[in-house]
Design a protein around this motif. Structure first.
Motif, PDB file in Angstrom:
ATOM      1  N   ARG A 163       0.817  -1.217   0.000  1.00  0.00           N
ATOM      2  CA  ARG A 163       0.000   0.000   0.000  1.00  0.00           C
ATOM      3  C   ARG A 163       0.852   1.268   0.000  1.00  0.00           C
TER       4      ARG A 163
ATOM      5  N   TYR B  28       2.394   2.930   2.129  1.00  0.00           N
ATOM      6  CA  TYR B  28       1.998   3.925   3.138  1.00  0.00           C
ATOM      7  C   TYR B  28       3.207   4.609   3.782  1.00  0.00           C
TER       8      TYR B  28
ATOM      9  N   GLU C  29      -2.589   0.027   9.984  1.00  0.00           N
ATOM     10  CA  GLU C  29      -2.352  -0.476   8.622  1.00  0.00           C
ATOM     11  C   GLU C  29      -2.249  -2.011   8.618  1.00  0.00           C
TER      12      GLU C  29
END
Length: 802
Positions: free
Chosen positions: A727, A729, A796
């Protein structure tokens, strides 16, 4: 000025409660103890690791003299009502055998009188009206039935202090005080029941010391039935009696001493004219203490009981972990109902005794039975009778070589997974079986045996070399012997502090013997890493854990003349009456002119007589022996052995804590620390670490819980870590902060969420390679920002759960 409502509980204690107690005449140094922890906190087994539970603590305990507690005070801050702590105080008072309980918030006191002698059970007192020491002592005397000045002087006599700081634990204190008080009131038969490993000998020492120093009892006889018990007692707690004490050996009597230690069989020749104890006058001893009184002294017609009958005018105290109550034998009939009982379950719950887990191993021969094939011959070439042999036969009448090797292999396999130097006792059917097991274990452990010839030793009553190694086995400082094979010698009275594995390959039908064997592992020695032990069961012996009598209150079942016929089933096969029983065969021993010996730990008289021959054993080889099933059982939160699968037990435990999956997800995602949820489950007996061992260690705690409780498809930690990386992040952080988060993610993938929530993770690889803890939190702009980034990382990780 600080408001009283703003003060902490401790401040209320210091500024209001203690001054009020002191004003009432209590000596702050000698009669008042604050924040008294009276348990150690139960040990929870987590895989091969352990964690301590919460310790019980009383805010204030008040004493008449050291170790004679007479009141307990529970403090609360001023935001609570004055009586808010009373139920808690009463709970402690009941546990500690204290007659008066108080609660206070600093405004006054609420008193609860448990003596049953007051017209008003509870009353409210002004802050300056706290009762004096004399008032509470008078209530204590009524509670204990102490009526005369002589009784008071005996009951309040000082304990022994050696300057080392050693003090009795709370249950020892109760047993000591109750015994001394009962004797002060004129009670002459006393039974104390205390689980193995709880310090019965130290308790006996303090009772004897107080009665002896007060002049109440001038000459004391301490009776045991094994040399090991006498030797341990003399070297241990009783050493403080010094030259006032003697050990009676070889029936030589010296009447110049005050404290006598003796074996039962050292005082009797089983001959009225030659019994050594008759050299004393019947009223020579004022006090007789009978250690392990469930053994010979429990039988009314035993030769050992004759010693107690001879000294019948003396006060007699019976000590045991396992009172014997059968149709023929009764401790309670002789000594009376226990004056105090402290059970194995209580000891484990308080954290003074080691918990255990059970490994049940089912061999095909044991579960299915063994039927020899047509024409099967034994090792001597003789035909083997065609029938089905089972556990009652194995190693008693039929020996299967491969079965012995299979047991030895399994024990060795376990020790290699834990530690090859963990002290182990293997209980066998008889001496011959113990010798074969010794050889099998030596052959399974050639490397360890090469390091020391004493790695495996047979320690049985017939083997002098083995018996000489008993002290080394129980000494935590000595590495060898590591494994002891035995049959009866080590069932009782052996203080094996560091024994971590007990192997049951013997048919044990006696509850008394079973409880004594389990007691070999219950001692704790944290200095040497002994916090729990394992029982490996090959013979369904641990089914006895389910018997209500295993850890219940002793109940007399012996039929007394004039009573209705009792139907309670006699579970003991130890033998009773005046026969001397060979512990290996269960057969009577015939004897004539005799002397004392110990035969595998049992007192046996052999000299001019003979022992009934054992039946011949049949030895066979070439039998297929394999493990059909294996199951690990743990203790639940209430101290019971879990009988269902660990998975099912855990599922039920989780569902008790969380009504639904949604409830769990909300709690999990809202929690600042996921380990707090794990800790809360563990306090209710749900040990996630044990579940990991049974299912898989690759799953995250979150997935493990969801999978077991709600059948959710699990993800491994590594899969969750990879999803976070996909992802992207990390891009919102600087380069060094990203490296830290990536290292934390690696740590999570290998170890779990518990590890990265601990700030100590900054000091271990791979994170520590990125800088000092101060430098690492600096990459995020300070500690608060680091913790915020960690919380975001956790979100997350569990994003799919949101």
């Amino acid at each position: 000025m600080t408001s009283k409502k703003d003060l902490s509980e401790r401040d209320i204690c210091t500024q209001y409660i203690l001054p009020a107690i002191t004003k009432a005449g209590w000596n702050l140094e000698k009669q008042v103890r604050e924040e008294v922890f009276f348990t150690d906190g139960r040990i929870f087994v987590k895989g091969n690791k352990t964690a301590r539970g919460e310790r019980k603590r009383a805010d204030i305990i008040l004493y008449h003299k050291p170790n004679i507690p007479i009141a307990v005070v529970e403090a609360k801050d001023n935001c609570h009502s004055v009586g808010a702590g009373l139920q808690q105080a009463l709970g402690y008072a009941e546990i500690l055998d204290i007659p008066v309980a108080f609660s206070s918030n600093g405004d006054g006191f609420v008193e609860h009188d448990r003596t049953g002698c007051s017209s008003q059970v509870e009353r409210t007192l002004e802050l300056d009206a706290f009762p004096s020491p004399l008032e509470i002592w008078e209530k204590y005397k009524k509670y204990k039935g102490i009526e005369t000045k002589e009784q008071e002087d005996i009951a309040s006599h000082d304990y022994f202090f050696d300057g080392s700081g050693r003090k009795p634990r709370y249950y020892q204190e109760i047993a000591i005080n109750r015994a001394v008080e009962a004797i002060a009131r004129g009670q002459n038969r006393i039974l104390l029941v205390m689980a193995t490993g709880t310090g019965k000998t130290y308790t006996a020492f303090q009772i004897i010391y107080r009665l002896w120093k007060s002049g109440t009892k001038k000459r004391i006889l301490f009776l045991a039935d094994r040399n090991a018990l006498i030797d341990q007692t003399k070297r241990g707690d009783f050493k403080h009696f010094r030259d006032r004490m003697t050990v009676i050996r070889k029936k030589k009597i010296d009447k110049a001493f005050e404290i006598y230690l003796a074996l039962y069989q050292g005082l009797t020749n089983y001959n009225d004219d030659r019994d050594a104890y008759r050299e004393f006058s019947p009223d020579f001893f004022d006090l007789v203490v009978v250690d392990e009184c469930h053994r010979g002294s429990a039988a009314a017609d035993s030769a050992w009981r004759e010693i107690l009958t001879y000294f019948t005018s003396a006060t007699q105290i019976g000590l045991t972990a396992t009172p014997k109550e059968t149709d023929e034998v009764s401790n309670i009939e002789y000594f009376g109902e226990p004056l105090y009982t402290y059970s194995l379950r209580q000891g484990i719950d308080d954290g003074f005794l080691a918990p255990y887990k059970v490994i049940r191993v089912g061999l095909n021969t044991d579960l299915e039975g063994y039927r020899p094939e047509m024409g099967k011959v034994d090792d001597d070439g003789n035909p083997v009778e065609d029938r089905i042999y089972n556990l009652r036969d194995f190693d008693k009448s039929l020996v299967i070589d491969e079965r012995t090797k299979a047991v030895a292999h399994k024990v060795t396999e376990f020790l290699h997974k834990t530690s090859p130097t963990d002290k182990t006792i293997v209980f066998c059917v008889d001496i011959e079986h113990a010798e074969r097991m010794r050889r099998a274990l030596v052959n399974e452990n050639p490397e360890q045996a090469a390091k020391s010839l004493k790695y495996v030793m047979r320690i049985t009553g017939d083997d002098e070399q083995g018996k000489r190694e008993l002290d080394n086995f129980i000494n935590p400082e000595e590495t060898y012997p590591v494994i002891a094979t035995t049959s009866k010698l080590m069932t009782t009275g052996v203080d094996a502090q560091t024994c971590k594995l007990i192997v049951l390959d013997s048919n044990i039908n006696s509850m008394t013997e079973f409880k004594q064997i389990i007691g070999r592992g219950t001692r704790i020695n944290e200095e040497f890493g002994k916090q729990f032990f394992t029982i490996m069961n090959f013979r369904n012996v641990t089914d006895l854990f389910a018997d209500p009598t295993f850890d219940g209150d002793p109940v007399m079942v012996k039929k007394v003349a004039g009573e209705e016929e009792l139907t309670d089933e006699d579970i003991s096969d130890d033998g009773a009456g005046d026969e001397i029983v060979d512990p290996e065969t269960g057969e009577a021993v015939d004897f004539g002119e005799s002397d004392e010996i110990e035969w595998d730990g049992e007192p046996v008289i052999v000299d001019g007589g003979s022992v009934v021959d054992e039946p011949r054993k049949i030895y066979v080889s070439g039998v297929d022996v394999s493990i059909l099933n294996e199951r690990v059982q743990h203790l639940d939160a209430d101290g019971n052995l879990i009988t269902e699968s660990l998975r099912e037990y855990t599922r039920k435990g989780i569902l008790r804590e969380f009504r639904s999956l949604e409830d769990f997800l909300t709690t999990w995602n809202d929690s600042d620390r996921k380990t707090a949820i794990i800790d809360e489950l563990e306090r209710h007996g749900v040990i996630i670490e044990n579940l990991k061992e049974e299912i898989t260690r690759e799953l995250d705690v979150f997935d493990l819980i969801c999978h077991v409780a709600w059948d959710m498809p699990p993800m491994s930690r590594r899969e969750r870590a990879e999803n976070v990386r996909k992802r992207n992040y990390f891009t919102r952080y600087g380069e060094k902060a990203r490296a830290v988060l990536d290292a934390l993610l690696d740590k999570y993938a290998t170890e779990g969420i518990e590890d990265i929530e601990d700030i100590g993770v900054l000091r271990v690889e791979p994170v520590s390679g990125l800088g000092t803890p101060a430098e690492i939190v600096g990459y995020f702009g300070g500690k608060d920002n680091y913790l915020a980034a960690l919380k975001e990382l956790e979100r997350e990780i569990y994003r799919t759960a949101a």
